[in-house]
Design a protein around this motif. Structure first.
Motif, PDB file in Angstrom:
ATOM      1  N   VAL A 180       0.832  -1.203   0.000  1.00  0.00           N
ATOM      2  CA  VAL A 180       0.000   0.000   0.000  1.00  0.00           C
ATOM      3  C   VAL A 180       0.862   1.246   0.000  1.00  0.00           C
ATOM      4  O   VAL A 180       0.634   2.193  -0.756  1.00  0.00           O
ATOM      5  CB  VAL A 180      -0.942   0.004   1.228  1.00  0.00           C
ATOM      6  CG1 VAL A 180      -1.735   1.305   1.299  1.00  0.00           C
ATOM      7  CG2 VAL A 180      -1.873  -1.197   1.196  1.00  0.00           C
ATOM      8  N   GLY A 181       1.864   1.294   0.871  1.00  0.00           N
ATOM      9  CA  GLY A 181       2.733   2.464   0.979  1.00  0.00           C
ATOM     10  C   GLY A 181       4.101   2.077   1.493  1.00  0.00           C
ATOM     11  O   GLY A 181       4.273   1.020   2.107  1.00  0.00           O
ATOM     12  N   HIS A 182       5.069   2.945   1.229  1.00  0.00           N
ATOM     13  CA  HIS A 182       6.450   2.636   1.598  1.00  0.00           C
ATOM     14  C   HIS A 182       7.215   3.935   1.788  1.00  0.00           C
ATOM     15  O   HIS A 182       6.959   4.933   1.095  1.00  0.00           O
ATOM     16  CB  HIS A 182       7.115   1.795   0.492  1.00  0.00           C
ATOM     17  CG  HIS A 182       8.571   1.542   0.715  1.00  0.00           C
ATOM     18  ND1 HIS A 182       9.567   2.308   0.136  1.00  0.00           N
ATOM     19  CD2 HIS A 182       9.199   0.622   1.478  1.00  0.00           C
ATOM     20  CE1 HIS A 182      10.740   1.843   0.526  1.00  0.00           C
ATOM     21  NE2 HIS A 182      10.558   0.838   1.335  1.00  0.00           N
ATOM     22  N   VAL A 183       8.135   3.929   2.728  1.00  0.00           N
ATOM     23  CA  VAL A 183       9.039   5.061   2.912  1.00  0.00           C
ATOM     24  C   VAL A 183      10.397   4.535   3.358  1.00  0.00           C
ATOM     25  O   VAL A 183      10.477   3.545   4.088  1.00  0.00           O
ATOM     26  CB  VAL A 183       8.478   6.072   3.937  1.00  0.00           C
ATOM     27  CG1 VAL A 183       8.362   5.456   5.328  1.00  0.00           C
ATOM     28  CG2 VAL A 183       9.333   7.339   3.995  1.00  0.00           C
ATOM     29  N   ILE A 190       0.573   8.095   8.984  1.00  0.00           N
ATOM     30  CA  ILE A 190       0.070   7.234   7.905  1.00  0.00           C
ATOM     31  C   ILE A 190      -1.394   7.542   7.617  1.00  0.00           C
ATOM     32  O   ILE A 190      -2.159   6.662   7.203  1.00  0.00           O
ATOM     33  CB  ILE A 190       0.266   5.737   8.223  1.00  0.00           C
ATOM     34  CG1 ILE A 190      -0.379   5.358   9.563  1.00  0.00           C
ATOM     35  CG2 ILE A 190       1.741   5.371   8.207  1.00  0.00           C
ATOM     36  CD1 ILE A 190      -0.471   3.852   9.780  1.00  0.00           C
ATOM     37  N   ARG A 191      -1.801   8.810   7.803  1.00  0.00           N
ATOM     38  CA  ARG A 191      -3.172   9.180   7.426  1.00  0.00           C
ATOM     39  C   ARG A 191      -3.401   8.931   5.940  1.00  0.00           C
ATOM     40  O   ARG A 191      -4.480   8.507   5.538  1.00  0.00           O
ATOM     41  CB  ARG A 191      -3.446  10.632   7.804  1.00  0.00           C
ATOM     42  CG  ARG A 191      -3.666  10.828   9.300  1.00  0.00           C
ATOM     43  CD  ARG A 191      -3.850  12.270   9.664  1.00  0.00           C
ATOM     44  NE  ARG A 191      -2.615  13.031   9.540  1.00  0.00           N
ATOM     45  CZ  ARG A 191      -2.508  14.334   9.800  1.00  0.00           C
ATOM     46  NH1 ARG A 191      -3.584  15.020  10.189  1.00  0.00           N
ATOM     47  NH2 ARG A 191      -1.343  14.945   9.688  1.00  0.00           N
ATOM     48  N   ASP A 192      -2.397   9.195   5.123  1.00  0.00           N
ATOM     49  CA  ASP A 192      -2.407   8.756   3.733  1.00  0.00           C
ATOM     50  C   ASP A 192      -1.491   7.537   3.684  1.00  0.00           C
ATOM     51  O   ASP A 192      -0.271   7.662   3.652  1.00  0.00           O
ATOM     52  CB  ASP A 192      -1.896   9.859   2.811  1.00  0.00           C
ATOM     53  CG  ASP A 192      -1.859   9.432   1.341  1.00  0.00           C
ATOM     54  OD1 ASP A 192      -2.100   8.228   1.062  1.00  0.00           O
ATOM     55  OD2 ASP A 192      -1.560  10.278   0.491  1.00  0.00           O
ATOM     56  N   GLU A 193      -2.097   6.343   3.714  1.00  0.00           N
ATOM     57  CA  GLU A 193      -1.304   5.117   3.805  1.00  0.00           C
ATOM     58  C   GLU A 193      -0.366   4.934   2.620  1.00  0.00           C
ATOM     59  O   GLU A 193       0.641   4.231   2.732  1.00  0.00           O
ATOM     60  CB  GLU A 193      -2.228   3.903   3.899  1.00  0.00           C
ATOM     61  CG  GLU A 193      -3.035   3.816   5.170  1.00  0.00           C
ATOM     62  CD  GLU A 193      -3.886   2.567   5.180  1.00  0.00           C
ATOM     63  OE1 GLU A 193      -3.911   1.888   6.214  1.00  0.00           O
ATOM     64  OE2 GLU A 193      -4.525   2.275   4.137  1.00  0.00           O
ATOM     65  N   THR A 194      -0.700   5.532   1.506  1.00  0.00           N
ATOM     66  CA  THR A 194       0.141   5.364   0.326  1.00  0.00           C
ATOM     67  C   THR A 194       1.414   6.198   0.407  1.00  0.00           C
ATOM     68  O   THR A 194       2.343   5.970  -0.364  1.00  0.00           O
ATOM     69  CB  THR A 194      -0.630   5.741  -0.958  1.00  0.00           C
ATOM     70  OG1 THR A 194      -0.908   7.151  -0.962  1.00  0.00           O
ATOM     71  CG2 THR A 194      -1.929   4.955  -1.061  1.00  0.00           C
ATOM     72  N   ARG A 195       1.428   7.162   1.349  1.00  0.00           N
ATOM     73  CA  ARG A 195       2.598   8.038   1.471  1.00  0.00           C
ATOM     74  C   ARG A 195       2.938   8.247   2.953  1.00  0.00           C
ATOM     75  O   ARG A 195       2.689   9.315   3.513  1.00  0.00           O
ATOM     76  CB  ARG A 195       2.333   9.379   0.802  1.00  0.00           C
ATOM     77  CG  ARG A 195       2.056   9.283  -0.691  1.00  0.00           C
ATOM     78  CD  ARG A 195       1.786  10.648  -1.280  1.00  0.00           C
ATOM     79  NE  ARG A 195       2.943  11.542  -1.150  1.00  0.00           N
ATOM     80  CZ  ARG A 195       2.912  12.849  -1.400  1.00  0.00           C
ATOM     81  NH1 ARG A 195       1.776  13.421  -1.765  1.00  0.00           N
ATOM     82  NH2 ARG A 195       3.990  13.579  -1.278  1.00  0.00           N
ATOM     83  N   PRO A 196       3.497   7.243   3.617  1.00  0.00           N
ATOM     84  CA  PRO A 196       3.904   7.426   5.008  1.00  0.00           C
ATOM     85  C   PRO A 196       4.939   8.545   5.118  1.00  0.00           C
ATOM     86  O   PRO A 196       5.855   8.642   4.287  1.00  0.00           O
ATOM     87  CB  PRO A 196       4.523   6.074   5.385  1.00  0.00           C
ATOM     88  CG  PRO A 196       4.026   5.111   4.349  1.00  0.00           C
ATOM     89  CD  PRO A 196       3.828   5.909   3.110  1.00  0.00           C
ATOM     90  N   VAL A 197       4.777   9.380   6.146  1.00  0.00           N
ATOM     91  CA  VAL A 197       5.643  10.561   6.286  1.00  0.00           C
ATOM     92  C   VAL A 197       6.231  10.605   7.693  1.00  0.00           C
ATOM     93  O   VAL A 197       5.479  10.606   8.676  1.00  0.00           O
ATOM     94  CB  VAL A 197       4.852  11.863   6.028  1.00  0.00           C
ATOM     95  CG1 VAL A 197       5.751  13.077   6.239  1.00  0.00           C
ATOM     96  CG2 VAL A 197       4.261  11.867   4.634  1.00  0.00           C
TER      97      VAL A 197
END
Length: 390
Positions: free
Chosen positions: A230-233, A278-285
């Motif tokens: 879903v997301g990665h950082v 991770i409110r936007d799971e596709t873009r963890p910050v």
């Protein structure tokens, strides 16, 4: 030598014999603490695990020890339900581990002070390192090599029958896929290598996993046999890497992530604790970091930096939003992440260094049903049993 430091922690008991003084993971089951040993070359130090009666936390004492077969690093263990304990068999590096049998041991602990091996689950490559067990979901989640993948990836096992675990799925980051080639044997990867460290942690239909030099992944695990990224950082580079644990804060849209301090070099500006939005799971910050006083601890010797946490952070109850974090020579730290943008320390415990143990290396931490905290040292200090009073 440095004196003990204690703020909002009280010492209940101490057993220096835990894991022959040099421990890793700890699990507490039926009034007994099971402590995996990191091994070492000193006399009287072994690979394997020890068992301690902690029913009276003021007088803990060793009641059993199991020494690993030759070539095996045997330092991670988990309660797998129904009086079953899993203990990893991770190959030692190089020639020492060449003929070792990788996988995990299965012990019957129905008599807590007398574990009895009843099985072994074979796995390829190096064997599993820091694995997890989700008792609610009856799953084991293991970092291990697999055919068709580069370095360790997630093995998901169904352990409804813990004596006969079954593989549900094998998954890694898409860029870990490779054509051909047998699983390797790389038990001590470089800090920047993309390899699952673990343990993966599930919340709802999401899994969170730390991939060492490969960053943090948010994974859709609705179908455990066909998981999807879903997301990665990733922050390595510019930071050093060695990303160790990724754990959600209750049901809040935040993760606590640790990067493990390594033995080769002390970094003042890397390998600490992070908080991710991770409110936007596709873009963890990443939104904040935390570390103790560098000028006070960095020069004390040994590792200075983060390692692991109690792998359950609640958003309610007496420990709401508190992270219990081991920080090697800076001991155990309690961090309040109620405001994820500004983590605040609310307690710490640093064991005294002594002539026998000149360098504190607080390595891992666990807890029991009564809320006692078990702090494990990897450099001769054994196990401290603590009460958090904050």
């Amino acid at each position: 030598m440095f004196p003990q430091e204690a703020w909002n922690f009280r010492v209940l008991g101490h057993d220096p014999s835990a894991a022959w003084g040099r421990g890793s993971l700890v699990e507490i089951v039926a009034g007994h603490a099971y402590v995996g040993g990191v091994g070492g070359r000193d006399p009287g130090v072994f690979e394997g695990f020890t068992v301690h009666d902690v029913r009276d936390p003021r007088h803990p004492h060793k009641v059993f020890e199991f020494k690993a077969p030759p070539g095996i690093h045997m330092h991670k263990l988990r309660h797998a339900g129904e009086n079953i304990l899993y203990v990893n068999a991770d190959r030692l590096p190089g020639e020492a581990g060449r003929v070792a049998r990788p996988g995990f041991f299965i012990f019957d602990i129905s008599h807590p002070a007398q574990p009895r091996q009843i099985g072994f689950f074979d796995m390829p490559g190096s064997g599993p390192h820091r694995f997890g067990v989700d008792l609610d979901r009856k799953l084991a989640l293991l970092p291990n090599d697999a055919e068709g993948w580069n370095r360790r990836v997630i093995w998901t096992l169904d352990i409804r029958d813990p004596i006969r675990p079954e593989v549900v799925g094998i998954w890694g980051l898409p860029w870990q896929k490779m054509e051909g080639g047998a699983p390797g044997n790389d038990p001590v990867p470089a800090d920047t290598v993309c390899t699952l460290h673990g343990p993966p942690i599930i919340r709802g239909n999401r899994m969170f996993a730390a991939f060492w030099g490969g960053g943090v992944a948010v994974i859709d695990c609705s179908d455990l046999a066909r998981m999807q990224l879903v997301g990665h950082v990733s922050w390595s580079p510019p930071f050093v890497g060695a990303t160790h644990t990724a754990c959600p804060i209750g049901d809040r849209p935040y993760l606590v992530v640790t990067d493990e301090a390594r033995a080769r070099q002390v970094y003042r500006d890397s390998q600490f604790m992070w908080v991710l939005d991770i409110r936007d799971e596709t873009r963890p910050v990443p939104v904040s970091t935390w570390f103790p006083e560098r000028d006070k601890y960095a020069g004390r010797g040994g590792r200075f930096g983060a390692h692991n946490i109690i792998e359950r952070i609640t958003a309610s109850g007496p420990w709401a939003n508190i992270v219990f974090l081991t920080y090697f020579n800076a001991g155990l730290r309690a961090i309040d992440v109620s405001d994820p943008l500004r983590p605040v320390e609310v307690g710490h415990f640093v064991p005294a260094s002594t002539s026998a143990q000149s360098i504190v290396q607080s390595n891992d931490v666990g807890t029991d049903a009564e809320g006692r905290i078990y702090l494990i040292d990897r450099n001769g200090g054994g196990m401290h049993i603590l009460e958090y009073t904050g």
